[in-house]
Design a protein around this motif. Structure first.
Motif, PDB file in Angstrom:
ATOM      1  N   GLY A 236      33.522  10.982  12.590  1.00 39.67           N
ATOM      2  CA  GLY A 236      32.445  10.030  12.822  1.00 39.67           C
ATOM      3  C   GLY A 236      31.126  10.757  12.793  1.00 39.67           C
ATOM      4  N   MET A 237      30.046  10.063  13.079  1.00 36.88           N
ATOM      5  CA  MET A 237      28.734  10.700  13.072  1.00 36.88           C
ATOM      6  C   MET A 237      28.593  11.733  14.183  1.00 36.88           C
ATOM      7  SD  MET A 237      26.256   7.460  12.193  1.00 36.88           S
ATOM      8  CE  MET A 237      24.804   8.502  12.131  1.00 36.88           C
ATOM      9  N   ASP A 238      29.503  11.666  15.174  1.00 41.33           N
ATOM     10  CA  ASP A 238      29.376  12.576  16.309  1.00 41.33           C
ATOM     11  C   ASP A 238      30.635  13.393  16.582  1.00 41.33           C
ATOM     12  OD1 ASP A 238      31.007  10.572  17.193  1.00 41.33           O
ATOM     13  OD2 ASP A 238      30.027  10.333  19.135  1.00 41.33           O
ATOM     14  N   HIS A 239      31.617  13.370  15.666  1.00 39.59           N
ATOM     15  CA  HIS A 239      32.841  14.124  15.971  1.00 39.59           C
ATOM     16  C   HIS A 239      33.656  14.418  14.719  1.00 39.59           C
ATOM     17  CE1 HIS A 239      34.533  10.066  15.677  1.00 39.59           C
ATOM     18  NE2 HIS A 239      35.695  10.665  15.422  1.00 39.59           N
ATOM     19  N   ILE A 240      34.509  15.444  14.845  1.00 36.02           N
ATOM     20  CA  ILE A 240      35.501  15.802  13.825  1.00 36.02           C
ATOM     21  C   ILE A 240      36.749  16.294  14.550  1.00 36.02           C
ATOM     22  CG2 ILE A 240      36.130  17.462  12.010  1.00 36.02           C
ATOM     23  CD1 ILE A 240      33.216  17.557  11.180  1.00 36.02           C
TER      24      ILE A 240
ATOM     25  N   GLN B 262      32.933  17.773  19.204  1.00 38.44           N
ATOM     26  CA  GLN B 262      32.222  16.604  19.709  1.00 38.44           C
ATOM     27  C   GLN B 262      30.734  16.912  19.768  1.00 38.44           C
ATOM     28  OE1 GLN B 262      33.361  13.315  21.111  1.00 38.44           O
ATOM     29  NE2 GLN B 262      31.181  13.139  20.588  1.00 38.44           N
ATOM     30  N   GLY B 263      29.915  16.067  19.162  1.00 35.95           N
ATOM     31  CA  GLY B 263      28.470  16.206  19.235  1.00 35.95           C
ATOM     32  C   GLY B 263      27.891  15.241  20.239  1.00 35.95           C
ATOM     33  N   ILE B 264      26.831  15.680  20.922  1.00 34.15           N
ATOM     34  CA  ILE B 264      26.233  14.834  21.946  1.00 34.15           C
ATOM     35  C   ILE B 264      24.774  15.222  22.126  1.00 34.15           C
ATOM     36  CG2 ILE B 264      26.853  16.356  23.867  1.00 34.15           C
ATOM     37  CD1 ILE B 264      27.463  13.843  25.517  1.00 34.15           C
TER      38      ILE B 264
ATOM     39  N   MET C  94      24.418  17.822  11.487  1.00 35.04           N
ATOM     40  CA  MET C  94      25.297  18.984  11.622  1.00 35.04           C
ATOM     41  C   MET C  94      26.760  18.602  11.447  1.00 35.04           C
ATOM     42  SD  MET C  94      25.834  22.209  12.055  1.00 35.04           S
ATOM     43  CE  MET C  94      24.163  22.770  12.418  1.00 35.04           C
ATOM     44  N   ILE C  95      27.176  17.489  12.023  1.00 35.06           N
ATOM     45  CA  ILE C  95      28.562  17.049  11.889  1.00 35.06           C
ATOM     46  C   ILE C  95      28.897  16.825  10.415  1.00 35.06           C
ATOM     47  CG2 ILE C  95      30.224  15.237  12.449  1.00 35.06           C
ATOM     48  CD1 ILE C  95      29.515  16.978  14.843  1.00 35.06           C
TER      49      ILE C  95
END
Length: 416
Positions: free
Chosen positions: A120-124, A139-141, A89-90
């Motif tokens: 990054g793979m978990d944030h923009i 932020q993805g988690i 998704m990111i």
């Protein structure tokens, strides 16, 4: 571009499916625009349940990109089942932000270009984001990671309920506890947005508010032929969960093979019909039309959670349409009242007294005929789900009971 740039932006934001088509999703429809608008610009919490292949995650990616550029003072916490699920998704959001079309849109809105300053793979994080706390804009988690101390205006969950929740009670309870924690993450006045597919009647969706449901029959995204192909390619319980947003039993179920359908109503002509009447409470009224032709038994079923008096006229109309008379009615509960009501309408009603145990009847006749039953297209999905869900301990059995009576009639009846 429209000569009035601001008008162009307003038009696009009113029809965000057009944005979706421009940034890489050419199949987006007005329905997808509705979903994107609700996620990006709606108020209050929102839950979208939609079948597999409905592009709900693509809509979410567009909605998140729009939030990042139209509400740059509000951060987003995006949650999926595990950390490894986040990167997809990111990456999709980052790709949308870099498209020439969205860059043009941002220039009109802000008068300056958009840059991704941290990724990054978990944030923009974009150049529009200003945070005194140093938090990331997006932020993805994973749901199992620690969220202590995190806060966000938008808390978005996507497929945090999956097959593991279906087969594991412990996983269902763990997901619910994790979802409860999100209430402490949301900023005051913020929103929780949920997307996914329900997998179990006791899963986390029972805690989610404002649910909007779109099964495979209501979106118009899948043809009847494609639906049949998908139905045949997987277990009935998985098809029901993934495409009908329904829960049917997978253990101890009598009927495991998926149903077969026909488009030809004339195959039921000169058949019979049956009504399993509800007289209040939580019971359903089930109506079935049936016709045997050689080794095949053709059925058409309807199901209502209503008193029989509310639907008897509809049953009569269906029996007339398919030419399925007489209409059989059990007289154990109403002492023949329903048949008398039909006869007052000059309709051919036929009463009978039921002496056979319901489970034995269903297990004997409906199960025997199941491999050779063909349903007429238009049969209520809930009617079929109730059959597929049937076990000896099933909460509802009106549809399988009605179908079993029709199987018994045509199993013993003289036919040409």
């Amino acid at each position: 571009m429209n000569e009035n740039p601001q008008s162009w932006v307003e038009e696009l934001l009113s029809h965000p499916e057009a944005i979706g088509r421009e940034v890489g999703f050419p199949d987006m429809t007005e329905l997808h625009g509705e979903w994107i608008r609700e996620m990006a610009f709606g108020e209050g919490d929102y839950t979208l349940q939609a079948h597999r292949g409905s592009y709900k995650s693509s809509c979410l990616a567009v909605a998140v990109a729009l939030i990042l550029i139209t509400c740059p003072d509000r951060n987003i916490l995006f949650l999926r089942k595990t950390d490894s699920d986040i990167a997809e998704m990111i990456g999709m959001v980052a790709k949308i932000l870099r498209t020439e079309f969205l860059q043009d849109l941002v220039n009109v809105i802000h008068g300056m270009p958009l840059r991704i300053v941290s990724e990054g793979m978990d944030h923009i994080t974009t150049n529009f984001w200003k945070s005194p706390m140093g938090a990331r804009q997006l932020q993805g988690i994973g749901m199992r990671a620690s969220i202590t101390g995190k806060h966000a205006f938008y808390v978005i969950t996507d497929d945090i309920c999956n097959l593991t929740d279906r087969i594991s009670r412990a996983e269902r309870e763990r997901t619910k506890l994790q979802y409860d924690e999100l209430q402490n993450i949301r900023n005051r006045g913020g929103r929780i947005i949920n997307l996914g597919t329900p997998w179990h009647k006791d899963d986390v969706f029972g805690k989610m508010p404002n649910i909007h449901r779109y099964d495979c029959y209501s979106t118009g995204l899948l043809t009847p032929e494609k639906i049949d192909e998908l139905r045949q390619s997987m277990a009935p319980s998985l098809f029901a969960a993934n495409y009908e947003l329904a829960h049917i039993a997978s253990e101890d179920a009598l009927f495991e093979t998926p149903p077969v359908f026909t488009e030809e109503p004339e195959l039921l002509r000169d058949g019979t019909s049956h009504i399993d009447a509800a007289f209040g409470g939580k019971d359903y009224t089930a109506f079935t039309c049936a016709r045997r032709r050689g080794s095949r038994l053709y059925l058409y079923g309807r199901l209502w959670r209503k008193h029989v008096d509310k639907v008897i006229d509809e049953c009569v109309a269906e029996a007339d349409r398919l030419v399925c008379w007489p209409l059989y009615c059990e007289d154990n509960s109403d002492r023949g009242f329903l048949v008398k009501q039909l006869r007052r309408q000059a309709k051919w009603g036929k009463s009978y007294t039921e002496n056979q145990n319901k489970y034995v009847k269903i297990a004997t006749y409906l199960r025997k005929w199941w491999p050779n039953i063909v349903f007429l297209r238009g049969t209520d999905p809930e009617y079929i789900n109730q059959i597929m869900d049937y076990t000896e301990d099933a909460e509802h059995d009106d549809a399988p009971d009605s179908a079993a009576v029709c199987c018994r009639i045509w199993d013993t009846k003289y036919w040409a």
